[in-house]
Scaffold this motif. Structure first.
Motif, PDB file in Angstrom:
ATOM      1  N   LEU A 188       1.088   4.210  -2.489  1.00 32.60           N
ATOM      2  CA  LEU A 188       0.752   5.309  -2.396  1.00 32.60           C
ATOM      3  C   LEU A 188       1.911   6.320  -2.802  1.00 32.60           C
ATOM      4  N   THR A 194       0.853  -1.219  -0.059  1.00 33.28           N
ATOM      5  CA  THR A 194       0.042  -0.021  -0.250  1.00 33.28           C
ATOM      6  C   THR A 194       0.899   1.212   0.001  1.00 33.28           C
ATOM      7  N   LEU A 233      -6.630   5.026   3.677  1.00 33.13           N
ATOM      8  CA  LEU A 233      -5.438   4.231   4.198  1.00 33.13           C
ATOM      9  C   LEU A 233      -5.727   4.082   5.850  1.00 33.13           C
TER      10      LEU A 233
END
Lengths: 330, 176, 372, 151
Positions: free
Chosen positions: A8, A4, A96
């Motif tokens: 990002l 992730t 997130l």
């Protein structure tokens, strides 16, 4: 988590490419000219070329500089601006890190950027850089207050510091419509103060080209300079995203309380389009400022904050509080 | 590479020995191409103008000639962030050390365009002057010369495109 | 050593060097600034970074040749500089230009003034951090440059005037094109006001900044819009008319405020006056020769001759000392920027760094004209 | 005042002055040590009131140097040219008029730079255009520069 994070970061870099391209095209549009159109289709690869060039440019450190701080400063600036991205909700159920003190987190982390700038200006051992850094210190510390106060007005109304709850509270209408004039005032103050916070024109005194040649980043070259540019664009995105989230409902579609049929139609537009649409609208407005207004002087800048924005936002908070207690908002 | 094959071993044109130059191979050649593409398309000029040519340089930036089409519009005030110095205008003895210093402050790779007759040779100020440097190439190496007094903005744009061509043939990883 | 002593640095004073390469100095001016925080305590100008020894060169050049050097001095009003030279030579020779040549000269001079002020306006915005005005002003400036190029062959350093008249006749399209440009400028005038003049930040940056009193303006020898904004009547076109300015109707724009905002307004007003002058003349260019007959080799009589003209920045004086030969014995150019520059330390006393940029923008210095 | 009246009034002030009226302005030629008293009178007296020094320069006549001051009165609109003759060309010096017209400061720096005339009581006399270590004074007629390319 790692994946992730990498995603990002990649997203942020691509976003910055796009923002850089957008900025140059918006500038060209304002300035009755064409803007980049030779590199790639419609000039879209221009920023990629710039970045690759900066990557392979000599990253020199001046002789007189404090080498450790000089090299550390760009990282601090970039890291702080990237940290702020964490709690932003990009779409429905796509966040997130839904920290329960989201607003507090955002405002506290974003104020740390000044440390990096001060570090850059001080360690360059260049007088222009130093003046730029001092200006930035004064500027960011002052405008932090207004940003905080204008965010608090929404916190009072929605009763939560958590970004997801603030968005949920706007399910029957965005705060800018629900909150009457005081919220509109907060919104305007937030836009002004955050433009100052991220050092963009007309508040770009820290890097005022005509006065200080480059301000705090005068001595930076190559990739280290690119990191300042990167953080500038991330900051631009972050403040716009925060403004969109807090005042314009984030990913929340345009709803009017009570009109269920209308709200239902609005829900068909994907929530991410709502979020990015609002964010880029605000980004465009901030760019519009930059290419239209002349720069303020340092004393005018501080006067604007301490004599106008701060008292107005304090009174505004009172109004908002009264409104929240009496339940005058929708 | 080809020189050695074409010239008989006993008839070398240079007195010294020609060394075999290593060929870069596919990956490095491609990487070189990418870097050269990036460098040539992202020439950020330093805001540096001493006299009349600076006005034509400004004209090249305006909406009519619009050098932003090529990505040149990011004019930097600090030499640290510039790739290109357009010497627009006469350089005199007192300015020469300053120009040299500015050039030294720029990080590699750096390029120089000598714009106008004054920077090429002293131009109108060649004869009977005591203070003019007769050609900026006495001070710093020049990549492209643009004649004219002052050159038209089109000429400046052409010179920058010529410089792009030059950069595209450079070798970063390969040794040519 | 007494000479060249550093008068500005004191113990513990923060000194910054603005220039020789700095975006706000419009060239290669070097200002040594003593600072107290952001406040300016002292300024010392250091010149000569573009000193091209024009005055020495002129001593070797004939009276037809020396004109070209002046185009490179104040390159933004190159026509007007050339005009000063040819007028000085004409005054010494007691030759008068033909009426047609005079009208063309005035037209060209006013077009140059207009273009110069447009560039000033462009840089004014740029210096104060607003980039967009640059492009709007250059749109009109390019149109004027195209007209000038059509007749003179060059865009910037024209060298169009010769003793006795002008080098060649105007282009057949000249009148038509000028009218088109004037129409364009008038139509777009509101954009200028919207972009800068009416902007609150812009006004705040200029009002009360860089005050120059009338007495100081006179004492420092200021001229042009800089002096007129302090209430000093000094328009050479009015006081010592040349080339038929006495027959034209125009106002000398005066303002008594003396600050940067006044200088800004004076220049804007001058642009309007220039337009009105061009409008009066453009349909009334007399027929006839464009050049009076002069000898091929010009020799001036012995003596000294002074001729002044009003450039876009103030009074340019050409002082020729002749010993009867074919070249000047001594040639001095009294440049308007030189005197205006000397007033800047006075104007900027106690101001901020940002103010200094605004002051330099409104005084509109052209550095090669200072250094010559 | 007309040139005639100026001439008359100045003769009263300074009998040693000589005049040259061939040009457009009235030229007053005075010895260099008489400069300051005359200039002070020209500036302060109400009927002269020369408040605007619009051109300050020097001419090298090989055997002497001539300082030239062009003066204008903003009030009376009359002009005058004062020329001060400096005979000592080896070590030329003259009083500065900086105390009367502030514009003189930079102009005198320029003249010092290019002609080598030392101005007494000048607040900050320095080489304005050329480097500090420049040899010679370029606008002097006897200046030689072996690097200069003659046409």
């Amino acid at each position: 988590m790692v994946i992730t994070g990498v995603c990002l970061l990649a997203f942020l870099v691509v976003l910055c490419f796009f923002l850089g391209y957008m900025e140059r095209k918006v500038a060209a549009f304002m300035e009755i000219r064409l803007g980049p159109n030779r590199v790639g289709p419609k000039g879209s690869m221009q920023i990629v070329a710039d970045t690759v060039k900066l990557l392979f440019k000599e990253g020199l450190t001046p002789d007189g500089a404090d080498k450790f701080l000089f090299n550390l400063a760009p990282f601090i600036v970039v890291i702080t601006s990237m940290l702020v991205v964490a709690p932003i909700a990009y779409a429905r159920d796509f966040q997130l890190w839904d920290i329960n003190i989201g607003v507090l987190y955002v405002s506290s982390i974003s104020s740390m950027a000044v440390i990096g700038i001060l570090m850059a200006g001080w360690s360059s051992s260049n007088k222009y850089s130093l003046i730029g850094a001092m200006r930035s210190g004064a500027q960011i510390v002052s405008y932090e207050l207004s940003i905080g106060l204008s965010l608090i007005s929404i916190v009072i109304l929605s009763g939560s510091l958590q970004l997801s709850e603030i968005i949920e509270s706007q399910a029957n209408g965005w705060w800018i419509f629900k909150g009457h004039i005081p919220v509109i005032i907060s919104f305007v103050i937030f836009i002004i103060a955050s433009t100052a916070e991220i050092n963009r024109a007309p508040f770009d005194l820290t890097e005022a080209e005509q006065e200080l040649t480059g301000g705090f980043h005068t001595e930076y070259a190559g990739m280290k300079f690119a990191m300042f540019l990167l953080s500038e664009y991330i900051n631009l995105f972050v403040v716009s995203a925060i403004a969109a989230t807090i005042f314009l409902g984030g990913w929340m579609p345009f709803h009017i309380g009570g009109l269920d049929a209308f709200n239902h139609i609005m829900d068909y537009i994907p929530s991410s389009i709502w979020f990015f649409g609002k964010t880029f609208l605000i980004i465009f407005i901030i760019m519009w400022f930059r290419w239209t207004f002349p720069r303020l002087r340092i004393d005018q800048l501080l006067n604007l904050e301490w004599k106008y924005l701060l008292p107005i936002s304090m009174v505004n908070i009172l109004l908002v509080t009264a409104m929240a207690i009496m339940g005058w908002h929708f | 590479m080809d020189i050695k094959n074409n010239v008989p071993a006993n008839k070398l044109i240079f007195p010294g020995q020609i060394h075999e130059t290593p060929d870069g191979g596919f990956l490095i050649t491609k990487l070189d191409e990418v870097i050269n593409w990036a460098r040539s398309n992202s020439l950020w000029p330093l805001i540096f103008g001493t006299s009349c040519c600076a006005i034509e340089m400004m004209s090249a930036a305006d909406a009519k000639y619009d050098w932003s089409r090529f990505g040149f519009e990011v004019a930097r005030a600090s030499p640290r962030q510039a790739d290109l110095i357009i010497v627009a205008g006469t350089i005199v003895m007192k300015m020469a050390p300053v120009l040299k210093r500015l050039y030294d402050q720029m990080p590699d790779p750096k390029y120089v365009i000598a714009m106008g007759a004054c920077t090429i040779s002293g131009g109108p100020f060649f004869y009977n002057t005591y203070s003019v440097v007769k050609g900026v190439d006495h001070i710093i190496p020049v990549d492209v010369y643009v004649p004219g007094c002052p050159p038209r903005p089109e000429a400046l744009l052409h010179s920058m495109i010529t410089l792009q061509e030059k950069i595209k043939n450079e070798a970063f990883f390969r040794k040519s | 050593m007494l000479l060249g002593q550093d008068h500005i640095t004191e113990e513990g004073e923060f000194v910054i060097n603005m220039g020789p390469q700095h975006p706000a100095t419009h060239g290669v001016l070097h200002l040594k600034i003593g600072l107290d925080g952001e406040t300016i305590k002292k300024i010392e100008p250091h010149l000569g970074y573009i000193h091209r020894s024009i005055e020495k060169m002129c001593e070797q050049l004939s009276y037809r040749q020396f004109i070209f050097t002046t185009s490179r001095m104040d390159y933004l009003s190159a026509h007007i500089n050339n005009q000063a030279c040819v007028l000085a030579v004409e005054k010494a020779l007691q030759v008068e230009a033909t009426p047609r040549a005079k009208a063309i000269r005035v037209l060209m001079a006013e077009l140059t003034r207009l273009a110069s002020h447009q560039l000033w306006w462009a840089c004014m915005g740029l210096d104060l951090g607003a980039v967009t005005p640059f492009f709007y002003a250059f749109r009109e400036r390019e149109a004027i440059n195209t007209i000038i190029e059509e007749t003179c062959g060059t865009r910037l350093t024209q060298n169009y005037m010769v003793p006795g008249g002008v080098m060649m006749d105007i282009h057949p399209n000249f009148q038509k094109r000028v009218k088109e440009v004037l129409k364009q400028i008038k139509e777009k005038a509101h954009e200028y006001d919207e972009l800068l003049t009416g902007n609150v930040i812009f006004q705040q940056r200029l009002k009360g900044v860089g005050y120059l009193s009338k007495e100081d303006a006179v004492s420092y020898g200021c001229s042009g819009p800089t002096a007129r904004a302090s209430g000093v009547s000094c328009d050479v076109r009015k006081l010592f008319p040349y080339d038929g300015y006495e027959q034209l109707k125009f106002d000398e724009i005066l303002n008594t405020e003396g600050d940067s905002w006044a200088r800004y307004l004076v220049r804007l007003g001058e642009m309007k006056q220039s337009i009105s002058i061009i409008e009066q003349l453009i349909d009334n260019i007399p027929e006839g020769d464009f050049q009076a007959k002069t000898k091929n080799v010009i020799k001036l009589p012995k003596g000294d001759f002074y001729q002044r003209v009003e450039t876009a920045r103030g009074e340019l004086g050409v002082y020729i000392v002749s010993d009867g030969g074919a070249t000047p014995y001594r040639c001095k150019f009294r440049s308007p920027n030189f005197s205006n520059l000397s007033a800047i330390p006075k104007m900027a006393e106690g101001a901020k760094i940002g103010d200094l940029v605004a002051i330099m923008a409104t005084v509109d210095l052209v550095i090669p004209d200072i250094d010559r | 005042m007309t040139n005639e009246e100026l001439k008359y009034s100045i003769t009263e002030l300074l009998p040693v002055a000589t005049y040259d009226e061939s040009g457009e302005f009235l030229n007053i030629i005075i010895p260099s040590d008489e400069l300051i008293p005359l200039m002070k009178e020209l500036r302060s007296k109400k009927e002269f009131d020369f408040d605007y020094l619009f051109c300050l320069t020097c001419i090298d006549w090989k055997d002497h140097l001539m300082m030239v001051y062009h003066l204008l009165s903003k009030v009376h609109k009359h002009c005058i040219v004062v020329k001060a003759k400096i005979t000592d060309i080896q070590n030329p010096k003259i009083e500065s008029v900086n105390c009367i017209w502030k514009t003189a400061e930079l102009n005198e720096d320029e003249v010092y730079d290019l002609f080598g005339i030392r101005f007494l009581n000048h607040p900050n006399l320095r080489r304005l255009f050329l480097e500090e270590d420049w040899k010679g004074f370029p606008l002097r007629k006897n200046y030689v520069d072996e690097n200069m390319i003659k046409l």
